[in-house]
Write an enzyme that holds these catalytic residues in place. Structure first.
Site, PDB file in Angstrom:
ATOM      1  N   GLY A  14       0.774  -1.233   0.000  1.00 36.67           N
ATOM      2  CA  GLY A  14       0.000   0.000   0.000  1.00 36.67           C
ATOM      3  C   GLY A  14       0.806   1.285   0.000  1.00 36.67           C
ATOM      4  N   MET A  93      -4.413  -6.835  -6.437  1.00 34.88           N
ATOM      5  CA  MET A  93      -3.874  -7.907  -7.275  1.00 34.88           C
ATOM      6  C   MET A  93      -4.916  -8.972  -7.588  1.00 34.88           C
ATOM      7  SD  MET A  93      -0.927  -6.703  -7.740  1.00 34.88           S
ATOM      8  CE  MET A  93       0.021  -8.037  -8.452  1.00 34.88           C
ATOM      9  N   LEU A  96     -10.686  -8.070 -11.848  1.00 37.46           N
ATOM     10  CA  LEU A  96     -12.061  -7.738 -11.486  1.00 37.46           C
ATOM     11  C   LEU A  96     -13.037  -8.421 -12.429  1.00 37.46           C
ATOM     12  CD1 LEU A  96     -11.649  -3.917 -10.841  1.00 37.46           C
ATOM     13  CD2 LEU A  96     -11.762  -5.749  -9.145  1.00 37.46           C
ATOM     14  N   ASN A 110      -6.654   2.737 -12.207  1.00 40.41           N
ATOM     15  CA  ASN A 110      -5.603   1.831 -11.739  1.00 40.41           C
ATOM     16  C   ASN A 110      -4.259   2.469 -12.059  1.00 40.41           C
ATOM     17  OD1 ASN A 110      -4.369  -0.638 -10.852  1.00 40.41           O
ATOM     18  ND2 ASN A 110      -4.082  -1.202 -12.994  1.00 40.41           N
ATOM     19  N   HIS A 112      -0.367   1.308 -13.002  1.00 42.17           N
ATOM     20  CA  HIS A 112       0.364   0.121 -13.472  1.00 42.17           C
ATOM     21  C   HIS A 112       1.825   0.508 -13.734  1.00 42.17           C
ATOM     22  CE1 HIS A 112       1.056  -3.673 -15.434  1.00 42.17           C
ATOM     23  NE2 HIS A 112       1.727  -3.016 -16.355  1.00 42.17           N
ATOM     24  N   GLY A 146     -10.766  -5.647 -19.754  1.00 48.34           N
ATOM     25  CA  GLY A 146      -9.500  -6.311 -20.063  1.00 48.34           C
ATOM     26  C   GLY A 146      -8.423  -5.862 -19.081  1.00 48.34           C
TER      27      GLY A 146
HETATM   28  C1  GRF Z   1       2.671  -0.737  -7.834  1.00 47.61           C
HETATM   29  O1  GRF Z   1       3.846  -0.913  -8.559  1.00 47.61           O
HETATM   30  C2  GRF Z   1       1.507  -0.543  -8.765  1.00 47.61           C
HETATM   31  O2  GRF Z   1       1.832   0.111  -9.938  1.00 47.61           O
HETATM   32  C3  GRF Z   1       1.085  -1.952  -9.068  1.00 47.61           C
HETATM   33  O3  GRF Z   1       1.265  -2.666  -7.872  1.00 47.61           O
HETATM   34  C4  GRF Z   1       2.269  -2.012  -7.093  1.00 47.61           C
HETATM   35  C5  GRF Z   1       1.627  -1.710  -5.778  1.00 47.61           C
HETATM   36  O4  GRF Z   1       2.528  -1.176  -4.861  1.00 47.61           O
HETATM   37  N1  GRF Z   1      -0.265  -2.000  -9.578  1.00 47.61           N
HETATM   38  P1  GRF Z   1       1.992  -0.523  -3.524  1.00 47.61           P
HETATM   39  O5  GRF Z   1       1.151  -1.588  -2.822  1.00 47.61           O
HETATM   40  O6  GRF Z   1       1.207   0.689  -3.869  1.00 47.61           O
HETATM   41  O7  GRF Z   1       3.225  -0.222  -2.729  1.00 47.61           O
END
Ligand code: GRF
Length: 198
Positions: A14, A93, A96, A110, A112, A146
């Site tokens: 987080g 993770m 959905l 989101n 990424h 997707g």
């Molecule tokens: C981040 O790299 C984000 O881009 C990806 O998952 C990771 C989450 O990291 N979706 P955190 O839990 O916010 O430290």
């Protein structure tokens, strides 16, 4: 005008959630973090949110075997109970189901860790290195059905160094994530607030 209420969905440490909580400590920031939800009760981010005084909820996916939609209906209910207007996935993770994506269409984003549309999925940094790219970065996008496919809202780039490992590249990208996400959430919150009055 009241600030836009944001729900943050996490599964792990987080750190992106933490920077959103930190940004929202400024009363001038147009969004407030109304609720943090995790699909994993052991997500370290839950304790960090609690320590910051933010309401949290764990909706354990294991309590919904074979019923992804039931799991998401519970999350959706909690988000609406909390008056959430915008959902930010921050290391959530779990793919959905169409239910939650449709329920929050245009209101769920989101982050990424790659320059989408290249390198979607959970192994982006290794794939960037294997492909020999000289730059990578992060992307904030709207969530659609997707994986990592929705319309791109904003990106930030970083160089890839010849000495990089997955760890060093991930750290460089994460630094940019922490700058980009609060900025994009603020922009979206301003748009939502403007829609409220129009
Ligand atoms: C981040 O790299 C984000 O881009 C990806 O998952 C990771 C989450 O990291 N979706 P955190 O839990 O916010 O430290």
């Amino acid at each position: 005008m009241s600030r836009v209420r944001v729900g943050v969905l996490i599964s792990g440490r987080g750190s992106n959630m933490e920077v959103l909580i930190a940004a929202a400590r400024d009363p001038a920031y147009p969004a407030e973090i109304a609720l943090v939800v995790s699909n994993r009760p052991d997500a370290p981010g839950l304790d960090k949110a609690t320590a910051a005084g933010i309401p949290t909820l764990a909706v354990d996916q294991k309590a919904f075997p074979g019923d992804r939609e039931g799991h998401e209906r519970t999350i959706d209910w909690a988000l609406r109970e909390a008056g959430v207007e915008l959902v930010a996935l921050a290391g959530y993770m779990r793919l959905l189901s169409p239910f939650l994506v449709r329920a929050w269409a245009g209101r769920m984003v989101n982050i990424h860790p790659s320059l989408l549309p290249e390198f979607p999925g959970t192994n982006s940094h290794a794939e960037v290195l294997a492909a020999g790219r000289d730059k990578s970065g992060c992307t904030v996008h709207l969530v659609t059905e997707g994986m990592d496919e929705g319309p791109i809202i904003a990106q930030a780039e970083v160089p890839v160094l010849s000495t990089d490992t997955e760890t060093s590249l991930a750290a460089r990208v994460l630094e940019q994530e922490h700058r980009l996400y609060p900025r994009v959430i603020a922009d979206l919150a301003r748009e939502i607030a403007a829609e409220r009055v129009s």
